[in-house]
Design a protein around this motif. Structure first.
Motif, PDB file in Angstrom:
ATOM      1  N   MET A 196      -2.185  -3.975  -4.627  1.00 17.44           N
ATOM      2  CA  MET A 196      -2.712  -3.910  -3.266  1.00 17.44           C
ATOM      3  C   MET A 196      -3.284  -2.536  -3.008  1.00 17.44           C
ATOM      4  SD  MET A 196      -3.249  -5.374  -0.398  1.00 17.44           S
ATOM      5  CE  MET A 196      -3.734  -4.849   1.261  1.00 17.44           C
ATOM      6  N   TYR A 197      -4.507  -2.473  -2.521  1.00 12.72           N
ATOM      7  CA  TYR A 197      -5.148  -1.194  -2.210  1.00 12.72           C
ATOM      8  C   TYR A 197      -6.129  -1.403  -1.069  1.00 12.72           C
ATOM      9  CZ  TYR A 197      -7.419   3.333  -2.870  1.00 12.72           C
ATOM     10  OH  TYR A 197      -7.907   4.600  -2.681  1.00 12.72           O
ATOM     11  N   VAL A 198      -6.011  -0.577  -0.038  1.00 15.37           N
ATOM     12  CA  VAL A 198      -6.887  -0.652   1.132  1.00 15.37           C
ATOM     13  C   VAL A 198      -7.779   0.574   1.140  1.00 15.37           C
ATOM     14  CG1 VAL A 198      -6.996  -0.726   3.650  1.00 15.37           C
ATOM     15  CG2 VAL A 198      -5.181  -1.958   2.444  1.00 15.37           C
ATOM     16  N   ASP A 201      -7.446   4.387   3.459  1.00 22.74           N
ATOM     17  CA  ASP A 201      -6.147   4.514   4.129  1.00 22.74           C
ATOM     18  C   ASP A 201      -5.109   4.993   3.117  1.00 22.74           C
ATOM     19  OD1 ASP A 201      -3.922   4.425   5.734  1.00 22.74           O
ATOM     20  OD2 ASP A 201      -4.419   2.499   6.656  1.00 22.74           O
ATOM     21  N   PHE A 204      -1.300   4.415   3.977  1.00 17.82           N
ATOM     22  CA  PHE A 204      -0.877   3.025   3.772  1.00 17.82           C
ATOM     23  C   PHE A 204      -0.651   2.760   2.283  1.00 17.82           C
ATOM     24  CE2 PHE A 204      -1.695  -1.430   2.898  1.00 17.82           C
ATOM     25  CZ  PHE A 204      -1.039  -2.104   3.914  1.00 17.82           C
ATOM     26  N   ASN A 205      -1.627   3.121   1.463  1.00 17.76           N
ATOM     27  CA  ASN A 205      -1.556   2.828   0.033  1.00 17.76           C
ATOM     28  C   ASN A 205      -0.382   3.529  -0.641  1.00 17.76           C
ATOM     29  OD1 ASN A 205      -3.919   1.210   0.052  1.00 17.76           O
ATOM     30  ND2 ASN A 205      -5.195   3.051  -0.022  1.00 17.76           N
ATOM     31  N   PHE A 208       3.071   2.204   0.606  1.00 13.14           N
ATOM     32  CA  PHE A 208       3.329   0.897  -0.001  1.00 13.14           C
ATOM     33  C   PHE A 208       3.801   1.054  -1.447  1.00 13.14           C
ATOM     34  CE2 PHE A 208       1.277  -2.276  -2.848  1.00 13.14           C
ATOM     35  CZ  PHE A 208       2.128  -3.345  -2.597  1.00 13.14           C
ATOM     36  N   VAL A 337       1.802  -7.847   3.312  1.00 15.31           N
ATOM     37  CA  VAL A 337       1.116  -6.560   3.156  1.00 15.31           C
ATOM     38  C   VAL A 337      -0.398  -6.765   3.180  1.00 15.31           C
ATOM     39  CG1 VAL A 337       0.719  -4.611   1.600  1.00 15.31           C
ATOM     40  CG2 VAL A 337       3.029  -5.503   1.901  1.00 15.31           C
ATOM     41  N   GLU A 338      -0.869  -7.807   2.525  1.00 17.18           N
ATOM     42  CA  GLU A 338      -2.304  -8.095   2.530  1.00 17.18           C
ATOM     43  C   GLU A 338      -2.806  -8.396   3.941  1.00 17.18           C
ATOM     44  OE1 GLU A 338      -2.672 -11.242  -0.277  1.00 17.18           O
ATOM     45  OE2 GLU A 338      -2.371  -9.943  -2.026  1.00 17.18           O
ATOM     46  N   GLY A 341      -3.078  -5.112   5.624  1.00 19.12           N
ATOM     47  CA  GLY A 341      -4.204  -4.362   5.096  1.00 19.12           C
ATOM     48  C   GLY A 341      -5.546  -4.841   5.595  1.00 19.12           C
ATOM     49  N   ARG A 348      -3.698  -1.726  12.445  1.00 18.97           N
ATOM     50  CA  ARG A 348      -2.767  -1.601  11.324  1.00 18.97           C
ATOM     51  C   ARG A 348      -1.720  -0.530  11.622  1.00 18.97           C
ATOM     52  NH1 ARG A 348      -5.968   0.487   7.062  1.00 18.97           N
ATOM     53  NH2 ARG A 348      -7.070  -1.487   7.269  1.00 18.97           N
TER      54      ARG A 348
END
Length: 367
Positions: A196-198, A201, A204-205, A208, A337-338, A341, A348
């Protein structure tokens, strides 16, 4: 099914075909040719150095300690995919000796009276709060230029990073100085970035991935019938991070005040001295004089040195709460989480703040 690693010749050809187009995109962002040239050459050097871990382990001419360390790493790598439901690919089933202690050196930059980082934006990774260099001398050169402009600057060596699934990332020689469990935690962290990567941000990354690392390590220990890790080093680390984050909060309030530059500079210096004093009290009264953080605390201090702490830890309690809400089910957790994101940035952050403050955001459930 795991796809076989392409030959180095094929890899080089693909890289050469893609590189002109990538450079065109990057240079349209008004960035220097030399910077992106070193990124491309550094990544290519890393890709060329890779070799299957199984071949290193099977080679009796290789260092026995290295072979044993890699053998243990592969048990954690299998656990990551089978139990933590992290990507099942060739990443961290490869090894690369790049001949230096760090793979990259990150340069963090802030204004003199602000904790807002100087962000750098890339077509794939989005915007991040640092700029990475494969050469330590190049990182120092960039840092010197930023200091001449009156900025606060910090350089940090990085043992590993994720290409977010664009390449099969190897275990690096820069990671091999750690114990078996620390290496496992890093594998969990970096695979989480692939999961998972946004874009744009970093908080956030990194939060997580830090949560996945911490909960993954707890489950990895339980899987091997080991007791929970309640060692003093972990508690000291958490207490030290809390001290630094408290200092960040005080500095943010200070910088919001309309003070003359010289007065602001004096009060800024006083806050750093307060941090040092509080650290020494905690070290001497609670840690029995353990000096593991002395070198960091006694080095020249500025805003940029504080940046990585907030980036990696800010939203960890929110992800703890989200994992609890998912009943400890990794796939449900990743789906949640997705969903987070996909929200606009401000929504968010609002959701993360609510999760952080919820009653369930204290300890993960035992599975």
């Amino acid at each position: 099914m795991i796809r076989p690693l392409p030959s180095l010749g094929l890899l080089d050809r693909v890289f050469r075909v893609l590189f002109p187009g990538v450079m065109f995109l990057l240079l349209n962002g008004c960035s220097s040719v030399s910077y992106y040239r070193q990124l491309a050459s550094g990544q290519l050097q890393l890709l060329r150095a890779r070799e299957p871990v199984c071949e290193v382990i099977a080679d009796p001419t290789r260092d026995q300690k290295l072979r044993a360390h890699l053998a243990q790493s592969q048990k954690a790598r299998t656990f990551a995919s089978q139990q933590l439901r992290l990507p099942d690919n060739q990443s961290y089933r490869l090894y690369a000796d790049i001949g230096r202690p760090y793979v990259v050196w990150n340069v963090f930059v802030t204004p003199e009276f602000s904790l807002t980082p100087q962000n750098h934006c890339f077509p794939i990774a989005g915007c991040v709060a640092y700029r990475g260099y494969y050469s330590q001398s190049a990182a120092r050169g960039e840092a010197a230029l930023q200091r001449l402009q009156g900025m606060d600057v910090s350089i940090g060596g990085v043992e590993a990073y994720s290409t977010l699934g664009w390449f099969n990332d190897p275990i690096l020689n820069s990671m091999m100085g750690w114990g078996d469990e620390r290496l496992a935690t890093l594998i969990f962290h970096e695979l989480a970035h692939q999961r998972m990567y946004v874009k744009d941000d970093t908080e956030f990354n990194e939060s997580f991935a830090t949560f996945v690392e911490q909960e993954g390590t707890r489950q990895w220990r339980a899987f091997r019938n080991l007791p929970p890790d309640n060692n003093a080093q972990a508690r000291q680390r958490d207490q030290f991070i809390e001290l630094v984050l408290d200092t960040r909060s005080r500095l943010e309030k200070l910088y919001a005040q309309p003070l003359p530059a010289e007065q602001m500079r004096q009060r800024k210096a006083a806050e750093f001295e307060r941090l040092r004093g509080e650290y020494r009290q905690m070290r001497d009264r609670q840690w029995a004089g353990d000096k593991r953080y002395d070198a960091w605390i006694n080095a020249p201090m500025n805003n940029a040195r504080l940046l990585p702490f907030g980036l990696y830890d800010q939203w960890v309690p929110a992800f703890v709460a989200l994992f609890n809400q998912a009943g400890g089910d990794w796939l449900k957790f990743y789906a949640a989480v997705e969903t987070l994101g996909a929200l606009p940035l401000e929504e968010r952050k609002t959701a993360l703040k609510a999760l952080s403050g919820s009653a369930s955001a204290h300890q993960p459930k035992n599975q």
